[in-house]
Design a protein around this motif. Structure first.
Motif, PDB file in Angstrom:
ATOM      1  N   GLY A  98       0.905  -1.474   0.186  1.00 12.98           N
ATOM      2  CA  GLY A  98       0.205  -0.237   0.021  1.00 12.98           C
ATOM      3  C   GLY A  98       0.908   1.344   0.222  1.00 12.98           C
ATOM      4  O   GLY A  98       1.744   1.093  -0.102  1.00 12.98           O
ATOM      5  N   SER A  99       0.505   2.221   0.300  1.00 10.32           N
ATOM      6  CA  SER A  99       1.367   3.709   0.391  1.00 10.32           C
ATOM      7  C   SER A  99       1.889   3.863   1.015  1.00 10.32           C
ATOM      8  O   SER A  99       2.361   4.388   0.696  1.00 10.32           O
ATOM      9  CB  SER A  99      -0.072   4.784  -0.136  1.00 10.32           C
ATOM     10  OG  SER A  99      -0.709   5.427   1.360  1.00 10.32           O
ATOM     11  N   ALA A 100       2.013   3.080   2.188  1.00  6.27           N
ATOM     12  CA  ALA A 100       2.735   3.594   3.270  1.00  6.27           C
ATOM     13  C   ALA A 100       3.737   2.561   3.109  1.00  6.27           C
ATOM     14  O   ALA A 100       4.481   2.726   4.170  1.00  6.27           O
ATOM     15  CB  ALA A 100       1.608   2.830   4.330  1.00  6.27           C
ATOM     16  N   LEU A 131      -5.209 -10.057  -7.933  1.00  6.15           N
ATOM     17  CA  LEU A 131      -5.974 -10.584  -6.961  1.00  6.15           C
ATOM     18  C   LEU A 131      -6.950  -9.858  -6.356  1.00  6.15           C
ATOM     19  O   LEU A 131      -7.067  -8.834  -5.601  1.00  6.15           O
ATOM     20  CB  LEU A 131      -4.656 -10.438  -6.079  1.00  6.15           C
ATOM     21  CG  LEU A 131      -3.606 -11.396  -5.975  1.00  6.15           C
ATOM     22  CD1 LEU A 131      -2.257 -10.307  -4.554  1.00  6.15           C
ATOM     23  CD2 LEU A 131      -3.459 -12.893  -5.764  1.00  6.15           C
ATOM     24  N   PRO A 132      -8.456 -10.297  -6.413  1.00  6.12           N
ATOM     25  CA  PRO A 132      -9.480  -9.815  -6.453  1.00  6.12           C
ATOM     26  C   PRO A 132     -10.015  -9.530  -5.533  1.00  6.12           C
ATOM     27  O   PRO A 132     -10.902  -8.828  -4.857  1.00  6.12           O
ATOM     28  CB  PRO A 132     -10.650  -9.842  -7.574  1.00  6.12           C
ATOM     29  CG  PRO A 132      -9.778 -11.445  -7.731  1.00  6.12           C
ATOM     30  CD  PRO A 132      -8.302 -11.663  -7.947  1.00  6.12           C
ATOM     31  N   MET A 133      -9.906  -9.920  -4.353  1.00  8.89           N
ATOM     32  CA  MET A 133     -10.202 -10.134  -3.065  1.00  8.89           C
ATOM     33  C   MET A 133      -9.474  -9.134  -1.937  1.00  8.89           C
ATOM     34  O   MET A 133     -10.301  -8.622  -0.930  1.00  8.89           O
ATOM     35  CB  MET A 133      -9.407 -11.955  -2.064  1.00  8.89           C
ATOM     36  CG  MET A 133      -8.092 -11.626  -1.853  1.00  8.89           C
ATOM     37  SD  MET A 133      -7.296 -12.195  -3.531  1.00  8.89           S
ATOM     38  CE  MET A 133      -8.011 -13.699  -3.998  1.00  8.89           C
ATOM     39  N   LEU A 134      -7.792  -8.621  -2.447  1.00  9.81           N
ATOM     40  CA  LEU A 134      -7.617  -7.531  -1.955  1.00  9.81           C
ATOM     41  C   LEU A 134      -8.504  -6.172  -1.981  1.00  9.81           C
ATOM     42  O   LEU A 134      -8.663  -5.338  -3.203  1.00  9.81           O
ATOM     43  CB  LEU A 134      -6.069  -7.444  -2.272  1.00  9.81           C
ATOM     44  CG  LEU A 134      -5.039  -8.317  -2.432  1.00  9.81           C
ATOM     45  CD1 LEU A 134      -3.943  -8.137  -3.248  1.00  9.81           C
ATOM     46  CD2 LEU A 134      -4.949  -8.870  -0.902  1.00  9.81           C
ATOM     47  N   ALA A 139      -3.341  -2.162  -2.225  1.00 14.70           N
ATOM     48  CA  ALA A 139      -2.234  -2.433  -2.896  1.00 14.70           C
ATOM     49  C   ALA A 139      -2.454  -2.268  -4.734  1.00 14.70           C
ATOM     50  O   ALA A 139      -3.190  -2.034  -5.665  1.00 14.70           O
ATOM     51  CB  ALA A 139      -3.208  -3.968  -3.437  1.00 14.70           C
ATOM     52  N   GLU A 140      -1.769  -0.868  -3.813  1.00 13.22           N
ATOM     53  CA  GLU A 140      -1.189   0.264  -4.549  1.00 13.22           C
ATOM     54  C   GLU A 140      -0.577   0.069  -5.920  1.00 13.22           C
ATOM     55  O   GLU A 140      -0.255   0.231  -6.705  1.00 13.22           O
ATOM     56  CB  GLU A 140      -0.976   1.521  -4.441  1.00 13.22           C
ATOM     57  CG  GLU A 140      -2.533   2.031  -3.316  1.00 13.22           C
ATOM     58  CD  GLU A 140      -1.469   3.090  -2.741  1.00 13.22           C
ATOM     59  OE1 GLU A 140      -0.703   4.554  -2.787  1.00 13.22           O
ATOM     60  OE2 GLU A 140      -2.390   4.302  -1.856  1.00 13.22           O
ATOM     61  N   ARG A 141       0.948  -1.111  -5.482  1.00 15.84           N
ATOM     62  CA  ARG A 141       1.938  -1.465  -6.335  1.00 15.84           C
ATOM     63  C   ARG A 141       2.081  -3.105  -5.538  1.00 15.84           C
ATOM     64  O   ARG A 141       1.309  -3.553  -4.564  1.00 15.84           O
ATOM     65  CB  ARG A 141       2.941  -0.686  -6.028  1.00 15.84           C
ATOM     66  CG  ARG A 141       3.051   0.777  -6.674  1.00 15.84           C
ATOM     67  CD  ARG A 141       4.120   1.360  -7.059  1.00 15.84           C
ATOM     68  NE  ARG A 141       4.929   0.953  -8.504  1.00 15.84           N
ATOM     69  CZ  ARG A 141       6.037   1.060  -8.425  1.00 15.84           C
ATOM     70  NH1 ARG A 141       6.865   1.533  -7.498  1.00 15.84           N
ATOM     71  NH2 ARG A 141       6.466   0.307  -9.096  1.00 15.84           N
ATOM     72  N   ALA A 142       2.848  -3.964  -6.734  1.00 15.50           N
ATOM     73  CA  ALA A 142       2.663  -5.511  -6.721  1.00 15.50           C
ATOM     74  C   ALA A 142       4.093  -5.291  -7.848  1.00 15.50           C
ATOM     75  O   ALA A 142       4.367  -4.659  -8.909  1.00 15.50           O
ATOM     76  CB  ALA A 142       1.750  -6.173  -6.329  1.00 15.50           C
ATOM     77  N   PHE A 143       4.345  -7.155  -7.055  1.00 14.85           N
ATOM     78  CA  PHE A 143       5.737  -7.746  -8.037  1.00 14.85           C
ATOM     79  C   PHE A 143       5.141  -8.998  -8.296  1.00 14.85           C
ATOM     80  O   PHE A 143       5.117  -9.756  -7.576  1.00 14.85           O
ATOM     81  CB  PHE A 143       6.772  -7.605  -8.349  1.00 14.85           C
ATOM     82  CG  PHE A 143       7.715  -7.994  -7.063  1.00 14.85           C
ATOM     83  CD1 PHE A 143       7.579  -9.605  -6.435  1.00 14.85           C
ATOM     84  CD2 PHE A 143       8.247  -7.313  -5.888  1.00 14.85           C
ATOM     85  CE1 PHE A 143       8.429  -9.904  -5.796  1.00 14.85           C
ATOM     86  CE2 PHE A 143       9.090  -7.777  -4.832  1.00 14.85           C
ATOM     87  CZ  PHE A 143       8.823  -8.726  -5.270  1.00 14.85           C
ATOM     88  N   VAL A 144       5.239  -9.625  -9.462  1.00 19.75           N
ATOM     89  CA  VAL A 144       5.095 -11.081  -9.580  1.00 19.75           C
ATOM     90  C   VAL A 144       6.047 -12.036  -9.819  1.00 19.75           C
ATOM     91  O   VAL A 144       7.163 -11.133 -11.077  1.00 19.75           O
ATOM     92  CB  VAL A 144       3.709 -11.289 -10.752  1.00 19.75           C
ATOM     93  CG1 VAL A 144       3.721 -12.690 -10.576  1.00 19.75           C
ATOM     94  CG2 VAL A 144       2.741 -10.499 -10.610  1.00 19.75           C
ATOM     95  N   ASP A 145       6.333 -12.789  -9.032  1.00 15.90           N
ATOM     96  CA  ASP A 145       7.398 -13.816  -9.897  1.00 15.90           C
ATOM     97  C   ASP A 145       7.201 -15.017  -9.309  1.00 15.90           C
ATOM     98  O   ASP A 145       6.602 -15.562  -8.616  1.00 15.90           O
ATOM     99  CB  ASP A 145       8.072 -13.439  -8.180  1.00 15.90           C
ATOM    100  CG  ASP A 145       9.448 -14.598  -7.931  1.00 15.90           C
ATOM    101  OD1 ASP A 145      10.286 -15.283  -8.896  1.00 15.90           O
ATOM    102  OD2 ASP A 145       9.679 -15.516  -7.330  1.00 15.90           O
ATOM    103  N   ARG A 146       7.779 -15.328 -10.941  1.00 18.10           N
ATOM    104  CA  ARG A 146       7.443 -16.717 -11.490  1.00 18.10           C
ATOM    105  C   ARG A 146       8.102 -17.989 -10.975  1.00 18.10           C
ATOM    106  O   ARG A 146       7.810 -19.185 -11.813  1.00 18.10           O
ATOM    107  CB  ARG A 146       6.799 -16.357 -13.036  1.00 18.10           C
ATOM    108  CG  ARG A 146       5.507 -16.094 -12.590  1.00 18.10           C
ATOM    109  CD  ARG A 146       5.037 -15.578 -13.944  1.00 18.10           C
ATOM    110  NE  ARG A 146       3.827 -14.576 -14.605  1.00 18.10           N
ATOM    111  CZ  ARG A 146       3.307 -14.868 -14.512  1.00 18.10           C
ATOM    112  NH1 ARG A 146       2.443 -15.332 -13.324  1.00 18.10           N
ATOM    113  NH2 ARG A 146       1.931 -13.696 -14.180  1.00 18.10           N
ATOM    114  N   SER A 147       8.945 -17.707 -10.376  1.00 14.93           N
ATOM    115  CA  SER A 147      10.622 -18.643 -10.344  1.00 14.93           C
ATOM    116  C   SER A 147      10.141 -19.148  -8.720  1.00 14.93           C
ATOM    117  O   SER A 147      11.390 -19.902  -8.525  1.00 14.93           O
ATOM    118  CB  SER A 147      11.648 -17.645 -10.372  1.00 14.93           C
ATOM    119  OG  SER A 147      11.888 -16.849  -9.887  1.00 14.93           O
TER     120      SER A 147
END
Length: 234
Positions: A98-100, A131-134, A139-147
Motif C-alpha cells: 500500500g501507500s505506506a 488478486l481481486p480479494m484485496l 495494494a497500490e503496487r505489486a510484483f509477480v515472481d514466477r520463479s
C-alpha cells in the motif's frame, strides 16, 4: 532407537528437524561420525512439521538471498535417489504494498532486480485484476515472481535423514537432553534416553536453542518461538 543410547561420535547434533537433519547429512558426506538426538518421538515434530516451506528468491537480506540462489539447484535437482518425487512444485508469488509501504517496496525492487526477474504492477486496478480479494488501498503496487516454488517438507526432511543414515548417522528419538559436561576434551551429553560422548556438539533445536544453551555455558541469543499465518488458496 527405543532402548537407552550409549554412543561415542565426532559430532552430536541436538534436534532432528530440518536444521539438524540437513547438518547431519552434510557432515556425513565429509566422513564424520555423527549422532542425532531428538527429544520427541519422531523427527520434524515441531517447526519443521508445520513449515509452509516456500522458496522465494527475493526474500530476506542480501546474504539470505545469496544462500537461496546457491540452494536452488539442490531443490530442483536433488541427488539421485534422494526423494521418490520432485521436492519443488512451481507456485507464482505476488508481493503487494500500500501507500505506506511504497518506499520499502521500491527499495526491495531495486535490490532484487539484478537477481530475480519480476513483473511490476503499478496501480490498484492492475493488482486487483490479479488478486481481486484485496482492498484497493492495501495494494497500490505489486510484483509477480514466477520463479518461486513450494517445497515438499516431508520428502526433504526424510531424504536428508535417509541419506545420512545410509552413511552411518544414528538418530536417537525420545532423548531429552538434561546435562552437558566437558570431560577430557569431549562433551558428555546425558538425559532421559541415554548418554552420548562427542568431540563437538551442534545445537539445532530451533526455538528451544536458548533453553539448551545454558547447559553448555553459552549465553542466550534471545531466540523466541513465534507464529506466522499462511493461507493457501487457488
Amino acid at each position: 532407537m527405543a532402548s537407552a543410547v550409549r554412543e561415542r561420535c565426532d559430532v552430536a547434533v541436538v534436534g532432528a528437524g530440518m536444521a539438524g537433519a540437513s547438518l547431519a547429512y552434510e557432515l556425513s558426506q565429509r566422513g564424520l561420525d555423527v549422532v542425532v538426538i531428538e527429544r520427541e518421538p519422531q523427527p520434524g515434530y515441531h517447526s519443521t512439521g508445520r513449515s509452509a516451506a516456500f522458496f522465494a528468491p527475493w526474500y530476506g537480506n542480501p546474504t539470505v538471498r545469496a544462500v537461496s540462489r546457491v540452494s536452488r539447484a539442490f531443490f530442483e535437482r536433488p541427488p539421485e535417489g534422494f526423494a521418490a518425487h520432485p521436492l519443488a512444485t512451481p507456485r507464482a508469488c505476488v508481493l503487494y504494498a500500500g501507500s505506506a509501504q511504497r518506499t520499502a517496496f521500491e527499495r526491495l525492487c531495486a535490490d532484487v532486480s539484478a537477481e530475480v526477474s519480476v513483473q511490476v504492477l503499478d496501480g490498484a486496478d492492475r493488482v486487483r485484476a490479479l488478486l481481486p480479494m484485496l482492498r484497493p488501498q492495501a495494494a497500490e503496487r505489486a510484483f509477480v515472481d514466477r520463479s518461486s516454488f513450494d517445497i515438499d517438507v516431508h520428502a526433504l526432511l526424510h531424504g536428508y535423514l535417509r541419506a545420512a543414515r545410509a552413511r552411518g548417522v544414528r538418530v536417537a528419538t525420545g532423548f531429552e537432553l538434561e546435562s552437558a559436561q566437558r570431560d577430557a576434551g569431549r562433551w558428555r551429553l546425558a538425559g532421559r534416553g541415554g548418554e552420548v560422548s562427542a568431540a563437538t556438539v551442534a545445537v539445532c533445536a530451533g526455538a528451544w536453542a536458548d533453553s539448551l544453551a545454558s547447559l553448555f555455558g553459552a549465553e542466550p541469543l534471545g531466540i523466541e518461538p513465534r507464529r506466522r499465518t499462511v493461507i493457501v488458496f487457488q
